[in-house]
Scaffold this motif. Structure first.
Motif, PDB file in Angstrom:
ATOM      1  N   LEU A  97      33.974  30.498  25.647  1.00 46.97           N
ATOM      2  CA  LEU A  97      32.559  31.376  25.288  1.00 46.97           C
ATOM      3  C   LEU A  97      32.709  32.345  24.268  1.00 46.97           C
ATOM      4  O   LEU A  97      32.297  32.166  23.145  1.00 46.97           O
ATOM      5  N   ILE A  98      33.626  33.059  24.276  1.00 50.29           N
ATOM      6  CA  ILE A  98      33.835  34.223  23.310  1.00 50.29           C
ATOM      7  C   ILE A  98      34.230  33.680  21.686  1.00 50.29           C
ATOM      8  O   ILE A  98      34.111  33.932  20.838  1.00 50.29           O
ATOM      9  N   ALA A  99      35.308  32.698  22.309  1.00 50.20           N
ATOM     10  CA  ALA A  99      36.212  32.130  20.975  1.00 50.20           C
ATOM     11  C   ALA A  99      35.079  31.173  20.268  1.00 50.20           C
ATOM     12  O   ALA A  99      35.205  31.127  19.051  1.00 50.20           O
ATOM     13  N   GLY A 100      34.291  30.836  20.876  1.00 48.34           N
ATOM     14  CA  GLY A 100      33.404  29.887  20.056  1.00 48.34           C
ATOM     15  C   GLY A 100      31.944  30.670  19.488  1.00 48.34           C
ATOM     16  O   GLY A 100      31.359  29.892  18.525  1.00 48.34           O
ATOM     17  N   LEU A 101      32.033  31.840  19.832  1.00 47.39           N
ATOM     18  CA  LEU A 101      30.963  32.712  18.886  1.00 47.39           C
ATOM     19  C   LEU A 101      31.669  33.086  17.424  1.00 47.39           C
ATOM     20  O   LEU A 101      32.674  33.157  17.387  1.00 47.39           O
ATOM     21  N   ARG A 102      30.429  32.870  16.504  1.00 46.23           N
ATOM     22  CA  ARG A 102      30.762  33.086  15.047  1.00 46.23           C
ATOM     23  C   ARG A 102      31.347  34.503  14.963  1.00 46.23           C
ATOM     24  O   ARG A 102      32.244  34.956  14.227  1.00 46.23           O
ATOM     25  N   ALA A 103      30.658  35.581  15.921  1.00 47.14           N
ATOM     26  CA  ALA A 103      31.072  36.830  15.696  1.00 47.14           C
ATOM     27  C   ALA A 103      32.273  37.010  16.834  1.00 47.14           C
ATOM     28  O   ALA A 103      32.196  38.197  17.515  1.00 47.14           O
ATOM     29  N   ALA A 104      33.270  36.310  16.900  1.00 43.57           N
ATOM     30  CA  ALA A 104      34.399  36.387  18.078  1.00 43.57           C
ATOM     31  C   ALA A 104      35.043  37.544  17.832  1.00 43.57           C
ATOM     32  O   ALA A 104      35.545  38.677  18.723  1.00 43.57           O
ATOM     33  N   GLY A 105      35.442  38.131  16.737  1.00 48.96           N
ATOM     34  CA  GLY A 105      36.166  39.494  16.539  1.00 48.96           C
ATOM     35  C   GLY A 105      35.510  40.625  16.897  1.00 48.96           C
ATOM     36  O   GLY A 105      36.060  41.443  17.780  1.00 48.96           O
ATOM     37  N   ALA A 106      34.075  40.645  16.505  1.00 48.45           N
ATOM     38  CA  ALA A 106      33.297  41.781  17.333  1.00 48.45           C
ATOM     39  C   ALA A 106      33.260  41.863  18.595  1.00 48.45           C
ATOM     40  O   ALA A 106      33.150  42.877  19.266  1.00 48.45           O
ATOM     41  N   VAL A 107      33.153  40.394  19.288  1.00 46.31           N
ATOM     42  CA  VAL A 107      32.827  40.376  20.736  1.00 46.31           C
ATOM     43  C   VAL A 107      34.084  40.784  21.446  1.00 46.31           C
ATOM     44  O   VAL A 107      34.342  41.485  22.321  1.00 46.31           O
ATOM     45  N   ASP A 108      35.459  40.554  20.915  1.00 48.96           N
ATOM     46  CA  ASP A 108      36.671  40.600  21.198  1.00 48.96           C
ATOM     47  C   ASP A 108      36.984  42.316  21.101  1.00 48.96           C
ATOM     48  O   ASP A 108      37.196  42.813  22.443  1.00 48.96           O
ATOM     49  N   ALA A 109      36.254  42.822  20.320  1.00 49.59           N
ATOM     50  CA  ALA A 109      36.702  44.400  20.121  1.00 49.59           C
ATOM     51  C   ALA A 109      35.939  45.011  21.016  1.00 49.59           C
ATOM     52  O   ALA A 109      36.379  45.836  21.769  1.00 49.59           O
ATOM     53  N   LEU A 110      34.658  44.592  21.408  1.00 47.34           N
ATOM     54  CA  LEU A 110      33.636  45.177  22.239  1.00 47.34           C
ATOM     55  C   LEU A 110      34.323  45.080  23.701  1.00 47.34           C
ATOM     56  O   LEU A 110      34.437  45.825  24.371  1.00 47.34           O
ATOM     57  N   ALA A 111      34.950  43.912  24.058  1.00 47.69           N
ATOM     58  CA  ALA A 111      35.544  43.698  25.409  1.00 47.69           C
ATOM     59  C   ALA A 111      36.628  44.444  25.514  1.00 47.69           C
ATOM     60  O   ALA A 111      36.874  44.862  26.745  1.00 47.69           O
ATOM     61  N   ARG A 112      37.521  44.848  24.495  1.00 49.82           N
ATOM     62  CA  ARG A 112      38.631  45.686  24.556  1.00 49.82           C
ATOM     63  C   ARG A 112      38.379  47.228  24.773  1.00 49.82           C
ATOM     64  O   ARG A 112      38.953  47.738  25.368  1.00 49.82           O
ATOM     65  N   ARG A 113      37.164  47.460  24.272  1.00 49.43           N
ATOM     66  CA  ARG A 113      36.860  48.819  24.346  1.00 49.43           C
ATOM     67  C   ARG A 113      36.057  49.227  25.685  1.00 49.43           C
ATOM     68  O   ARG A 113      36.024  50.306  26.212  1.00 49.43           O
ATOM     69  N   LEU A 114      35.309  48.099  26.326  1.00 45.87           N
ATOM     70  CA  LEU A 114      34.548  48.567  27.570  1.00 45.87           C
ATOM     71  C   LEU A 114      35.346  48.015  28.491  1.00 45.87           C
ATOM     72  O   LEU A 114      35.627  47.023  28.631  1.00 45.87           O
ATOM     73  N   PRO A 115      35.364  48.576  29.827  1.00 46.16           N
ATOM     74  CA  PRO A 115      35.781  48.115  30.989  1.00 46.16           C
ATOM     75  C   PRO A 115      34.847  47.046  31.557  1.00 46.16           C
ATOM     76  O   PRO A 115      33.697  46.938  31.148  1.00 46.16           O
ATOM     77  N   VAL A 116      35.514  46.117  31.901  1.00 49.06           N
ATOM     78  CA  VAL A 116      34.789  44.792  32.588  1.00 49.06           C
ATOM     79  C   VAL A 116      34.743  45.048  34.284  1.00 49.06           C
ATOM     80  O   VAL A 116      35.851  45.321  34.750  1.00 49.06           O
ATOM     81  N   PRO A 117      33.513  44.813  34.930  1.00 44.89           N
ATOM     82  CA  PRO A 117      33.450  45.023  36.158  1.00 44.89           C
ATOM     83  C   PRO A 117      34.490  43.992  36.928  1.00 44.89           C
ATOM     84  O   PRO A 117      34.530  42.758  36.497  1.00 44.89           O
ATOM     85  N   LEU A 119      37.620  44.505  37.355  1.00 46.89           N
ATOM     86  CA  LEU A 119      39.090  44.582  36.898  1.00 46.89           C
ATOM     87  C   LEU A 119      39.566  45.841  37.215  1.00 46.89           C
ATOM     88  O   LEU A 119      38.906  47.077  37.336  1.00 46.89           O
ATOM     89  N   ASP A 120      40.884  45.916  37.595  1.00 48.78           N
ATOM     90  CA  ASP A 120      41.405  47.225  37.994  1.00 48.78           C
ATOM     91  C   ASP A 120      41.439  48.255  36.973  1.00 48.78           C
ATOM     92  O   ASP A 120      41.814  48.091  35.868  1.00 48.78           O
ATOM     93  N   ARG A 121      41.034  49.560  37.316  1.00 49.81           N
ATOM     94  CA  ARG A 121      40.927  50.566  36.255  1.00 49.81           C
ATOM     95  C   ARG A 121      42.312  50.998  35.861  1.00 49.81           C
ATOM     96  O   ARG A 121      42.682  51.546  34.765  1.00 49.81           O
ATOM     97  N   ASP A 122      43.337  50.902  36.525  1.00 46.70           N
ATOM     98  CA  ASP A 122      44.547  51.234  36.329  1.00 46.70           C
ATOM     99  C   ASP A 122      44.997  50.198  35.357  1.00 46.70           C
ATOM    100  O   ASP A 122      46.333  50.612  34.764  1.00 46.70           O
ATOM    101  N   ARG A 123      44.768  49.133  34.955  1.00 43.23           N
ATOM    102  CA  ARG A 123      45.122  48.317  34.262  1.00 43.23           C
ATOM    103  C   ARG A 123      44.122  48.627  32.660  1.00 43.23           C
ATOM    104  O   ARG A 123      44.361  47.646  31.946  1.00 43.23           O
ATOM    105  N   GLY A 124      43.226  49.596  32.893  1.00 44.57           N
ATOM    106  CA  GLY A 124      42.335  49.721  31.748  1.00 44.57           C
ATOM    107  C   GLY A 124      41.061  49.052  31.941  1.00 44.57           C
ATOM    108  O   GLY A 124      40.212  49.167  31.115  1.00 44.57           O
ATOM    109  N   GLY A 125      41.215  48.169  32.798  1.00 43.10           N
ATOM    110  CA  GLY A 125      39.721  47.441  33.171  1.00 43.10           C
ATOM    111  C   GLY A 125      39.061  46.523  32.176  1.00 43.10           C
ATOM    112  O   GLY A 125      38.030  46.343  31.894  1.00 43.10           O
ATOM    113  N   ARG A 126      40.223  45.988  31.478  1.00 42.34           N
ATOM    114  CA  ARG A 126      39.860  45.224  30.048  1.00 42.34           C
ATOM    115  C   ARG A 126      40.290  43.951  30.201  1.00 42.34           C
ATOM    116  O   ARG A 126      41.517  43.584  30.821  1.00 42.34           O
ATOM    117  N   LEU A 127      39.670  42.811  29.699  1.00 37.04           N
ATOM    118  CA  LEU A 127      40.091  41.469  29.653  1.00 37.04           C
ATOM    119  C   LEU A 127      41.291  41.296  28.550  1.00 37.04           C
ATOM    120  O   LEU A 127      41.461  42.223  27.551  1.00 37.04           O
TER     121      LEU A 127
END
Length: 393
Positions: A97-117, A119-127
């Motif tokens: 889904l993310i790769a298919g979006l035209r704004a994939a770069g912005a989506v990916d950057a957002l996913a790396r900045r924000l913790p994802v519900p 996911l373990d917080r000791d791993r940074g909680g990120r995809l």
């Protein structure tokens, strides 16, 4: 290898024997009386990494990973699951889904900045970080396997674009194309639609979803007349064993399972006269759990020997094991598993040693805990080719 979590905790309930005993008591219904909803069984299976080590190391061939998948399937039937089952368990869909979006770069950057519900917080909680361009999109259109038609040469192989290679590590796929072509093989990728081995759905016990994904994959592939080279060991193991087990009445499942080859198997079987580049280096790293338990690593050892890669890869388990090390509450056990064999082998390695790990999880664990970059065997060989067939892929 068996059993990583038991070797860490030393608790009987975390041994293969202990987990099998609890499952027996659950089915008997005399001591464990709440059946598939048993919290006690769920707790014992929670620290099973799904490494499948018991499949090969246990004297009676118990496959606790398969038992865990079936338990989770029934335990959570009709209920809201843990968030990690939807985030990590549904990773192929999210990445697509993310790769298919035209704004994939912005989506990916957002996913790396924000913790994802989930996911373990000791791993940074990120995809995991997405690659800038998926593997198959970086290939020429003529690489589509379906374009070869019925007149494909005997040296044709299909390279399986697994989720990890496609969206997270396309450099591994490009390296494999270079090496396979250098060995004289005609390489193509499926273009009939999205393909997936269903691994993440199986490991989180979403078996109905896994069956749907696998049927869709078989529909997309159509006829598979030749070998299918799978770079990710866990995906190769899933296609060989989980696919025919989940779809026993579909003859296409058995045909695809029989066609699966690892990278080293394909070179040994279909390019036996090819001589790999001589690297003449010490090698350390990790043999993937599923490689050890399901696929075997004989062809890999022989290929490394012919390339002058001297040394043994670590046994045991890296501890990340797909979704396991990213799930809440697992970080301590995940790190302890890595400290059992993998991390000491990295610290003791010669300074000029190359680090090999064919599994994406293993490479991720090595990068996060060891601070170094491991590479797939295909990458190591591609670097030794220099300018030659496949250059520019």
């Amino acid at each position: 290898m068996m059993c990583p979590s038991y070797r860490v905790t030393g608790e009987e309930r975390h041994s293969t024997r202990g987990r099998a005993r609890l499952l027996h008591e659950m089915l008997a219904g005399e001591i464990v009386t709440d059946g598939w909803r048993s919290a006690e069984v769920a707790e014992a299976l929670d620290l099973c990494l799904g490494c499948k080590g018991c499949r090969s190391d246990c004297p009676v061939g118990v496959d606790m990973a398969a038992y865990k998948a079936e338990f989770l399937h029934r335990h959570w039937a009709g209920r809201i699951r843990p968030l990690s089952h939807y985030t990590l368990g549904g990773l192929p869909g999210w990445l697509r889904l993310i790769a298919g979006l035209r704004a994939a770069g912005a989506v990916d950057a957002l996913a790396r900045r924000l913790p994802v519900p989930g996911l373990d917080r000791d791993r940074g909680g990120r995809l995991p970080e997405l690659a800038r361009e998926p593997f198959t999109r970086s290939l020429p259109a003529t690489t589509a396997f379906e374009a070869r038609g019925p007149g494909r040469s005997p040296g044709s192989v299909m390279l399986w674009p697994d989720t990890f290679t496609e969206y997270l590590a396309p450099e591994t796929g490009r390296a494999a194309v270079r090496v396979l072509r250098a060995a004289g093989l005609d390489v193509g990728v499926p273009r009939g639609g999205t393909v997936c081995c269903g691994l993440t759905y199986v490991s989180t016990g979403r078996l109905d979803r896994a069956r749907k994904v696998l049927r869709r994959t078989l529909d997309a592939l159509g006829d598979v007349p030749g070998p299918v080279v799978v770079l990710e060991p866990s995906c190769a193991a899933a296609l060989r064993t989980d696919l025919p087990a989940l779809l026993p009445d579909d003859p296409r499942a058995a045909r695809l399972a029989a066609a699966v080859r690892t990278f080293a198997e394909a070179l040994e079987e279909y390019a036996p006269e090819w001589r790999p580049p001589r690297l003449d280096r010490a090698v350390v790293g990790q043999t993937h759990c599923h490689q050890h338990a399901v696929l075997g690593d004989g062809p890999d050892r022989r290929l490394r020997e012919r390339a002058g890669l001297v040394g043994e890869l670590s046994g045991g388990c890296c501890g990340l094991a797909g979704n396991f090390g990213f799930e809440p509450g697992h970080h301590g056990v995940s790190v302890a598993c890595a400290e059992e064999q993998l991390l000491p082998s990295l610290r003791e390695a010669p300074r000029d040693a190359v680090i090999q790990a064919d599994g994406f999880s293993c490479r991720t664990q090595i990068a996060q805990l060891g601070g170094v970059r491991a590479r797939h065997l295909a990458e190591l060989l591609a670097e030794g080719l220099g300018d030659g067939p496949g250059e520019g892929v």
